[in-house]
Every structure is written in structure tokens, then in C-alpha cells.
Design an enzyme around this catalytic site. Structure first.
Site, mmCIF file in Angstrom:
data_model
loop_
_atom_site.group_PDB
_atom_site.id
_atom_site.type_symbol
_atom_site.label_atom_id
_atom_site.label_comp_id
_atom_site.label_asym_id
_atom_site.label_seq_id
_atom_site.Cartn_x
_atom_site.Cartn_y
_atom_site.Cartn_z
ATOM 1 N N ASP A 137 0.782 -1.234 0.000
ATOM 2 C CA ASP A 137 0.000 0.000 0.000
ATOM 3 C C ASP A 137 0.814 1.285 0.000
ATOM 4 O OD1 ASP A 137 1.099 0.027 2.506
ATOM 5 O OD2 ASP A 137 -0.716 -0.579 3.551
ATOM 6 N N GLU A 197 -0.100 -9.131 -1.148
ATOM 7 C CA GLU A 197 -0.712 -8.537 0.069
ATOM 8 C C GLU A 197 -1.936 -7.702 -0.324
ATOM 9 O OE1 GLU A 197 1.765 -7.264 3.656
ATOM 10 O OE2 GLU A 197 0.654 -5.436 3.276
ATOM 11 N N GLU A 254 -2.332 5.210 2.664
ATOM 12 C CA GLU A 254 -2.205 3.788 2.288
ATOM 13 C C GLU A 254 -3.537 3.133 1.943
ATOM 14 O OE1 GLU A 254 -0.681 5.186 4.872
ATOM 15 O OE2 GLU A 254 1.455 4.797 4.671
ATOM 16 N N HIS A 284 6.118 4.860 13.232
ATOM 17 C CA HIS A 284 6.493 5.706 12.094
ATOM 18 C C HIS A 284 5.308 6.219 11.280
ATOM 19 C CE1 HIS A 284 5.694 1.964 9.981
ATOM 20 N NE2 HIS A 284 5.504 2.707 8.899
ATOM 21 N N ARG A 318 2.259 8.142 9.555
ATOM 22 C CA ARG A 318 1.886 9.540 9.367
ATOM 23 C C ARG A 318 0.841 10.006 10.373
ATOM 24 N NH1 ARG A 318 2.832 11.870 3.825
ATOM 25 N NH2 ARG A 318 4.405 10.338 3.343
ATOM 26 N N HIS A 371 12.835 5.176 13.114
ATOM 27 C CA HIS A 371 12.696 5.300 11.655
ATOM 28 C C HIS A 371 13.449 6.541 11.168
ATOM 29 C CE1 HIS A 371 10.579 5.662 7.768
ATOM 30 N NE2 HIS A 371 10.059 4.470 7.967
HETATM 31 C C1 UD1 Z 1 6.626 4.828 3.822
HETATM 32 C C2 UD1 Z 1 5.214 4.427 3.388
HETATM 33 C C3 UD1 Z 1 4.490 3.711 4.539
HETATM 34 C C4 UD1 Z 1 5.332 2.575 5.084
HETATM 35 C C5 UD1 Z 1 6.705 3.080 5.443
HETATM 36 C C6 UD1 Z 1 7.571 1.925 5.861
HETATM 37 C C7 UD1 Z 1 4.020 5.843 1.799
HETATM 38 C C8 UD1 Z 1 3.106 6.999 1.621
HETATM 39 N N1 UD1 Z 1 4.431 5.603 3.053
HETATM 40 O O1 UD1 Z 1 6.498 5.815 4.837
HETATM 41 O O2 UD1 Z 1 3.259 3.203 4.051
HETATM 42 O O3 UD1 Z 1 4.687 2.065 6.227
HETATM 43 O O4 UD1 Z 1 7.316 3.696 4.299
HETATM 44 O O5 UD1 Z 1 8.669 2.329 6.605
HETATM 45 O O6 UD1 Z 1 4.367 5.193 0.848
HETATM 46 N N2 UD1 Z 1 14.210 8.145 4.904
HETATM 47 C C9 UD1 Z 1 15.574 8.064 4.808
HETATM 48 N N3 UD1 Z 1 16.133 6.858 4.473
HETATM 49 C C10 UD1 Z 1 15.409 5.740 4.265
HETATM 50 C C11 UD1 Z 1 14.010 5.826 4.379
HETATM 51 C C12 UD1 Z 1 13.424 7.038 4.682
HETATM 52 O O7 UD1 Z 1 16.288 9.038 5.002
HETATM 53 O O8 UD1 Z 1 15.974 4.676 3.964
HETATM 54 C C13 UD1 Z 1 13.592 9.459 5.206
HETATM 55 C C14 UD1 Z 1 13.704 10.449 4.025
HETATM 56 O O9 UD1 Z 1 13.882 11.745 4.537
HETATM 57 C C15 UD1 Z 1 12.317 10.305 3.356
HETATM 58 C C16 UD1 Z 1 11.444 10.148 4.594
HETATM 59 O O10 UD1 Z 1 12.194 9.295 5.473
HETATM 60 O O11 UD1 Z 1 11.983 11.416 2.569
HETATM 61 C C17 UD1 Z 1 10.062 9.632 4.366
HETATM 62 O O12 UD1 Z 1 10.069 8.465 3.551
HETATM 63 P P1 UD1 Z 1 8.669 8.013 2.843
HETATM 64 O O13 UD1 Z 1 8.882 6.712 2.156
HETATM 65 O O14 UD1 Z 1 8.099 9.124 2.046
HETATM 66 O O15 UD1 Z 1 7.693 7.838 4.086
HETATM 67 P P2 UD1 Z 1 7.698 6.760 5.244
HETATM 68 O O16 UD1 Z 1 7.209 7.476 6.471
HETATM 69 O O17 UD1 Z 1 8.981 6.058 5.284
HETATM 70 N N1 UDP Z 2 12.061 -3.739 10.591
HETATM 71 C C1 UDP Z 2 13.444 -3.820 10.461
HETATM 72 N N2 UDP Z 2 14.224 -2.998 11.237
HETATM 73 C C2 UDP Z 2 13.686 -2.099 12.100
HETATM 74 C C3 UDP Z 2 12.274 -2.019 12.212
HETATM 75 C C4 UDP Z 2 11.484 -2.850 11.430
HETATM 76 O O1 UDP Z 2 13.965 -4.626 9.686
HETATM 77 O O2 UDP Z 2 14.459 -1.391 12.770
HETATM 78 C C5 UDP Z 2 11.221 -4.614 9.739
HETATM 79 C C6 UDP Z 2 10.123 -5.387 10.421
HETATM 80 O O3 UDP Z 2 10.570 -6.649 10.873
HETATM 81 C C7 UDP Z 2 9.051 -5.506 9.337
HETATM 82 C C8 UDP Z 2 9.267 -4.278 8.488
HETATM 83 O O4 UDP Z 2 10.541 -3.757 8.833
HETATM 84 O O5 UDP Z 2 9.282 -6.638 8.502
HETATM 85 C C9 UDP Z 2 8.189 -3.277 8.778
HETATM 86 O O6 UDP Z 2 8.513 -2.060 8.191
HETATM 87 P P1 UDP Z 2 7.850 -0.708 8.638
HETATM 88 O O7 UDP Z 2 7.404 -0.819 10.058
HETATM 89 O O8 UDP Z 2 8.826 0.362 8.293
HETATM 90 O O9 UDP Z 2 6.622 -0.554 7.645
HETATM 91 P P2 UDP Z 2 5.118 -1.113 7.640
HETATM 92 O O10 UDP Z 2 5.148 -2.572 7.812
HETATM 93 O O11 UDP Z 2 4.382 -0.407 8.744
HETATM 94 O O12 UDP Z 2 4.610 -0.670 6.322
#
Ligand code: UD1
Ligand code: UDP
Length: 369
Positions: free
Chosen positions: A99, A121, A135, A208, A210, A241
Site C-alpha cells: 500500500d 498482500e 495507504e 512511524h 503519518r 525510523h
Molecule cells: C513509507 C510508506 C508507509 C510505510 C513506510 C515503511 C508511503 C506513503 N508511506 O512511509 O506506508 O509504512 O514507508 O517504513 O508510501 N528516509 C531516509 N532513508 C530511508 C528511508 C526514509 O532518510 O531509507 C527518510 C527520508 O527523509 C524520506 C522520509 O524518510 O523522505 C520519508 O520516507 P517516505 O517513504 O516518504 O515515508 P515513510 O514514512 O517512510
Molecule cells: N524492521 C526492520 N528494522 C527495524 C524495524 C522494522 O527490519 O528497525 C522490519 C520489520 O521486521 C518488518 C518491516 O521492517 O518486517 C516493517 O517495516 P515498517 O514498520 O517500516 O513498515 P510497515 O510494515 O508499517 O509498512
């Protein structure tokens, strides 16, 4: 020469990678498929650590992540850049997962290119367009354009039937259980680098979403401070995160507090090892809600609703929201009442038997050949 089917798997964030890499590996072992891996890199560091674990080198890396990115820019980049790759590669079928923005927009892009779409999924719903945002709508978009929908549970299949989708619904379990079992059976690691006190009970926290940015996340952090003050026999570990909206709230409240360890996101192997060692898990993560019941660790979900109601019905997971007092009283109950704790830790895992990738492969073979 035998006909080969060209499939492209598109993913971009940590959870999608964890849940798609086992499928990439499975398809690559099947000579009937020509497998192309496309990563948007919506996440960068958190994606790369999973690719490394599963030894997957993407064929196309769109490298899109920007610091504190927004939905508009990310979505338009994904739409345009995936089109370029689809125009070049001409896949017979595009697979997306879950999602995220990567999933929603890549599926739409494949649909615009008149390519068949498979959703891994599929069928998860809260039926509230604002929770989780965005999502819930990404799920609806992906399922609307999909030809094959691989659902983790009966409930997810039913959600699709209830929305008038008639064909292509297949129950497979969730590939996250495939990934989890691969790690816990082959790869567990030493956690000395975290510096845990072996004499204390560990509470693992991740948050993490939103919807929890701002006040709800502050409440969660303040609940942790209360719990650690009241219970001298616990320690809390929070792999924070990389999203700055999370870090800017959490760090000022929880840094440098006794028995609270704020650490960077863990690679998947140490994270699974830590989940197994934990006494209780507090989380708003989707993936963790699925993994922890498979490990028998009680989970309190820091949200008011969930698209994963099955583990609540089976007893391993409880929704506690983001009210500080509610979080504290629910954790306290688990710490004090061994009957409640035992019941939650013995609940059944509803999310699959670790063979979801095999079932998906079988279904794709039947559909395409
Ligand atoms: C995204 C997904 C959310 C998912 C989550 C998993 C959307 C709208 N949101 O949210 O559904 O649950 O990922 O973790 O698709 N960043 C880094 N390095 C990384 C990852 C993230 O620096 O490896 C920082 C960056 O500043 C980036 C910000 O996190 O711009 C947000 O990342 P983004 O993927 O937009 O949102 P998430 O909150 O991670
Ligand atoms: N996870 C990880 N390291 C962390 C936290 C989570 O590898 O420090 C793994 C966790 O086991 C799960 C996945 O990341 O498989 C979940 O990701 P996240 O919570 O970022 O996203 P969501 O599942 O809510 O979309």
C-alpha cells in the site's frame, strides 16, 4: 524454444523489500520466468540493507528518495520513471506489494501501459480513506487495476469480493512469514552491539505512521517515560525510523534517558533476533503486527484501527491507540498479569505457513501458461 513470461517486480520501501525479495528469489529459480527487478528507492538506506541480505541486485534502480519527500513529487517521479522502464522492458506482468506510494503509483503506471498487474498482500482494508493515510487509498487503487490479487487471509479475500471483484482472488498467506522463517531458521545474530541488560525485560517499540506524527507520537514517548519510571525491571529499545518527522519528535523527548535505548533502524536479521528476545512489542507497523504473532510475542498496536484484524481475533495482538494512560495501563497489565501475558503469547499466527511465495508462483504459472 519454450515460451518465457517476463515479470517485473517493483518495490521501494523497507517493508516491501522484506516481503518481495523472497518472491524475487523464488521466481528466479523458475526457468519459465524472465525476472526483472525494479526498485524506486522510495527508501534508500532501509531498502539497500534488505537487498543486501537477500543478495538481490536490481535491474533498474530509479533512486528516487529525497530528504523529507512529499507525496506529489514522489508520485509523479514514480509514474514517469516506471513508464520509461516499462516502455523499454515490455513486461507481461508487473508485481507490486501492499500500500505504499511505490505500490499505488507503479500499479497505475502499469495499468496505463496496458500491462497485467499482480498485487501481493491484496485485500487489506480499514474502510476509512483517512486511516491509514494515504495507504488505504493506495490499496484500493492497486486492487482496482489488478488481474491477480494474492491475499494473506480469508478476510482479505472477502474484502475484495465485497467490493465486487470477481476474478483473480487467491489466498496465499503473507510472504512476510516466508522472510521471517528464512531469517530465524538461518540467520540469527548477536545483539551485543545494542548493549541490552540481560537481567531486564525488553520492550521493543517502533512507530512511524503519518497519523501518529506530532501529538500522538509525543504521547507514545511520554508513556514510555512513565513505564520506565514505574518498572525498574524493564528496558525499552526503539529503532527510530529515518523519517525526520519521526526523529524530530522522538529524539528530544527520549534521548539520554535511563533504560531507554534509541538506536538507528536495525537491519532485518538483528531486528528479527530482537523481536524474538522481546517481552512485549509496541508498534504501529503493519509488518511487525504480522511477524510478532508468528514468534509468540504479545503486540500492543499504537493505532485506533487496523487493516490486520485477524491477529486481534486470535488473541496475540491488541489495539491500544495513542492515549498515554491507555498505553501505560495496557503494558502494565501485561507486566503484572501472567495469565493475560500467557494468553497473548500463545495465540495462533493467522498470516501464513511460510510458503506464500510457492503458492503465488503456482497461481502465476496456472494463469500465464
Ligand atoms: C513509507 C510508506 C508507509 C510505510 C513506510 C515503511 C508511503 C506513503 N508511506 O512511509 O506506508 O509504512 O514507508 O517504513 O508510501 N528516509 C531516509 N532513508 C530511508 C528511508 C526514509 O532518510 O531509507 C527518510 C527520508 O527523509 C524520506 C522520509 O524518510 O523522505 C520519508 O520516507 P517516505 O517513504 O516518504 O515515508 P515513510 O514514512 O517512510
Ligand atoms: N524492521 C526492520 N528494522 C527495524 C524495524 C522494522 O527490519 O528497525 C522490519 C520489520 O521486521 C518488518 C518491516 O521492517 O518486517 C516493517 O517495516 P515498517 O514498520 O517500516 O513498515 P510497515 O510494515 O508499517 O509498512
Amino acid at each position: 524454444m519454450d515460451k518465457k513470461i517476463k515479470i517485473a517486480l517493483v518495490f521501494g520501501t523497507r517493508p516491501e523489500a522484506i516481503k518481495m525479495c523472497p518472491l524475487v528469489k523464488r521466481f528466479k529459480q523458475n526457468s519459465k520466468f524472465d525476472v526483472i527487478t525494479i526498485v524506486t528507492a522510495q527508501h534508500r538506506q532501509m531498502l539497500d540493507s534488505v537487498l543486501e541480505l537477500f543478495e538481490i541486485v536490481p535491474d533498474y534502480d530509479l533512486n528516487l528518495m529525497k530528504p523529507n519527500q512529499d507525496l506529489w513529487n514522489l508520485s509523479s517521479e514514480i509514474l514517469l520513471k516506471t513508464k520509461e522502464v516499462f516502455d523499454k522492458v515490455h513486461p507481461d506482468m508487473v508485481f507490486v506489494h501492499g500500500d505504499t506510494t511505490t505500490a499505488g503509483i507503479s500499479a497505475l503506471s502499469a495499468f496505463y501501459s496496458r500491462i497485467k498487474v499482480a498485487h501481493v498482500e491484496a485485500g487489506l482494508r480499514t474502510f476509512d480513506k483517512n486511516y491509514p493515510f494515504p495507504e488505504e487509498i493506495n490499496r484500493v487503487i492497486v486492487d482496482s487495476v489488478s488481474d491477480l490479487m494474492f491475499c494473506p487471509t480469508d478476510k482479505a479475500c472477502q474484502n475484495l469480493r465485497d467490493s465486487s471483484i470477481k476474478n483473480g482472488i487467491i489466498k496465499t498467506g503473507n510472504t512476510v512469514i516466508d522472510a521471517l522463517l528464512y531469517v530465524v531458521n538461518n540467520k540469527e545474530c548477536n545483539l551485543d552491539f545494542i548493549g541490552l541488560n540481560e537481567n531486564l525485560k525488553t520492550i521493543l517499540l517502533t512507530s512511524h505512521r503519518r497519523e501518529n506524527f506530532g501529538k500522538p507520537l509525543e504521547n507514545i514517548c511520554n508513556a514510555i517515560i512513565d513505564l520506565v519510571d514505574k518498572n525498574k525491571d524493564i528496558q525499552v529499545v526503539y529503532p527510530v525510523h529515518l523519517n525526520p518527522n519521526v526523529r524530530n519528535t522522538v529524539m528530544p523527548i527520549l534521548s539520554n534517558k535511563e533504560r531507554i535505548k534509541l538506536i538507528d533502524p536495525l537491519d532485518y536479521v538483528p531486528f528479527c533476533t530482537l523481536m524474538k528476545k522481546s517481552h512485549i512489542i509496541l508498534t504501529d507497523s503493519g509488518g511487525v503486527q504480522e511477524e510478532a504473532p508468528a514468534l509468540g510475542i504479545p503486540v500492543l498496536v499504537l493505532r485506533d484501527e487496523t487493516e490486520r484484524p485477524e491477529a486481534i481475533e486470535y488473541g496475540g495482538v491488541k489495539l491500544v491507540g495513542t492515549n498515554k494512560d491507555n498505553i501505560v495501563s495496557n503494558v502494565q497489565e501485561l507486566l503484572d498479569n501472567s495469565d493475560v501475558y500467557q494468553k497473548m503469547s500463545k495465540a495462533i499466527n493467522p498470516y501464513g505457513d511460510g510458503r506464500a511465495c510457492e503458492y503465488i508462483e503456482d497461481a502465476v504459472m496456472k494463469y500465464m501458461f
